[in-house]
Design an enzyme around this catalytic site. Sequence first.
Site, PDB file in Angstrom:
ATOM      1  N   GLY A  14      67.787 -32.726 -28.370  1.00 44.11           N
ATOM      2  CA  GLY A  14      67.332 -31.645 -28.781  1.00 44.11           C
ATOM      3  C   GLY A  14      65.978 -31.125 -28.058  1.00 44.11           C
ATOM      4  O   GLY A  14      66.200 -29.830 -27.348  1.00 44.11           O
ATOM      5  N   HIS A  15      65.230 -31.965 -27.683  1.00 50.51           N
ATOM      6  CA  HIS A  15      63.818 -31.554 -26.949  1.00 50.51           C
ATOM      7  C   HIS A  15      64.548 -31.545 -25.648  1.00 50.51           C
ATOM      8  O   HIS A  15      63.987 -30.395 -25.012  1.00 50.51           O
ATOM      9  CB  HIS A  15      62.960 -32.873 -26.948  1.00 50.51           C
ATOM     10  CG  HIS A  15      62.310 -33.167 -28.282  1.00 50.51           C
ATOM     11  ND1 HIS A  15      62.883 -34.224 -29.153  1.00 50.51           N
ATOM     12  CD2 HIS A  15      61.564 -32.375 -29.041  1.00 50.51           C
ATOM     13  CE1 HIS A  15      61.926 -34.121 -30.144  1.00 50.51           C
ATOM     14  NE2 HIS A  15      61.190 -33.029 -30.099  1.00 50.51           N
ATOM     15  N   GLN A  75      48.888 -31.831 -39.532  1.00 46.48           N
ATOM     16  CA  GLN A  75      50.107 -31.121 -40.164  1.00 46.48           C
ATOM     17  C   GLN A  75      50.924 -32.307 -41.042  1.00 46.48           C
ATOM     18  O   GLN A  75      51.914 -32.218 -41.689  1.00 46.48           O
ATOM     19  CB  GLN A  75      51.240 -30.790 -39.224  1.00 46.48           C
ATOM     20  CG  GLN A  75      51.818 -31.769 -38.283  1.00 46.48           C
ATOM     21  CD  GLN A  75      52.430 -30.874 -36.995  1.00 46.48           C
ATOM     22  OE1 GLN A  75      52.092 -30.536 -36.198  1.00 46.48           O
ATOM     23  NE2 GLN A  75      53.879 -31.129 -37.269  1.00 46.48           N
ATOM     24  N   SER A 125      63.461 -36.676 -34.643  1.00 46.16           N
ATOM     25  CA  SER A 125      62.973 -38.076 -34.247  1.00 46.16           C
ATOM     26  C   SER A 125      62.923 -38.973 -35.652  1.00 46.16           C
ATOM     27  O   SER A 125      62.965 -40.258 -35.458  1.00 46.16           O
ATOM     28  CB  SER A 125      61.467 -37.582 -33.952  1.00 46.16           C
ATOM     29  OG  SER A 125      61.274 -36.766 -32.697  1.00 46.16           O
TER      30      SER A 125
HETATM   31  O1  PAF Z   1      57.759 -29.247 -34.023  1.00 43.15           O
HETATM   32  C1  PAF Z   1      57.152 -30.298 -33.840  1.00 43.15           C
HETATM   33  O2  PAF Z   1      57.188 -30.960 -33.024  1.00 43.15           O
HETATM   34  C2  PAF Z   1      55.823 -29.788 -34.132  1.00 43.15           C
HETATM   35  O3  PAF Z   1      55.423 -29.226 -35.486  1.00 43.15           O
HETATM   36  C3  PAF Z   1      54.708 -28.897 -33.227  1.00 43.15           C
HETATM   37  C4  PAF Z   1      55.383 -27.599 -33.085  1.00 43.15           C
HETATM   38  C5  PAF Z   1      54.675 -29.708 -31.764  1.00 43.15           C
HETATM   39  C6  PAF Z   1      53.265 -28.962 -33.541  1.00 43.15           C
HETATM   40  O4  PAF Z   1      52.715 -30.247 -33.657  1.00 43.15           O
END
Ligand code: PAF
Length: 279
Positions: free
Chosen positions: A34-35, A59, A185
């Site tokens: 996906g990345h 977060q 992940s």
């Molecule tokens: O989607 C993510 O992996 C994270 O929420 C992000 C956008 C890199 C912010 O830490």
Amino acid sequence: MQVIRTVAAMQDLRKTLPEESIGFVPTMGYLHAGHASLVARARLENACTVVSIFVNPTQFGPNEDFANYPRDEERDLELLETNNVDFVFMPSALDIYGAEKNTAVVHLNTVADTLEGAKRPGHFDGVCTVVAKLFNIVRPKQAYFGQKDAQQLAVIKKMVRDLNFAVKIIPCPTRRDPDGLAMSSRNVYLSPSDRATALLISRGLGAAKALWQEGQRDSALLVDRVRQEMAHGNFAGIDYVELVNGEDFAKMTEALPGAIIVVAAKVGQTRLIDNMVLE
Ligand code: PAF
């Protein structure tokens, strides 16, 4: 590919890059296909691509998986090198947030307060604050986010509009494994039986979309269709199944085109999210 490990070095480098053509893919690492699809799109549309890897502590809630979040720097760098990324920005938390507590927090009302925002208090404050910092450091022209985190995407778009960031947000489709599971992940945590349960999420979403394509517009019935499928599994809990407007994530009674069905559920210890855009 150049790896940059400090904010100061990234800011210095940024001064040497062409103003108009920087594509940025922010990530928390443990990268998957996906990345790689975000990176491929960024490479296609920009002269140079910056990927950040930063597991952002702010977060994660106090009882969430920050300490155990999967990390594999060597594998991530290999994947990015293979995908011809130009620059990887990997700052430390101390460098991003400073030694003192970071008191500037970006909080969005409404879109960040429902669903994921309600279930994970403070989550979107952490996301918005770190993404705002990363935008200020990298100053990209375009930034790429997966549709898998649909509410995050809506929140970031709104933050960019509200705070006049000079960056274009490019949404990219969710990538799925051949069995339908949305790539994440966190899928690495799933045992084979967890995975069998997890699959019912995408199966339910697919069934609801098929109903919608046949003309069903009653959101309660579409949500029920997802829940019926999920009832066959062994979920540790279902946080929500809702049909919402893709802009502000308000609930909708009529499933108009562009509506999204969003799901969050726990399988064993693992919390998964997925969604389906009705279009
Ligand atoms: O989607 C993510 O992996 C994270 O929420 C992000 C956008 C890199 C912010 O830490």
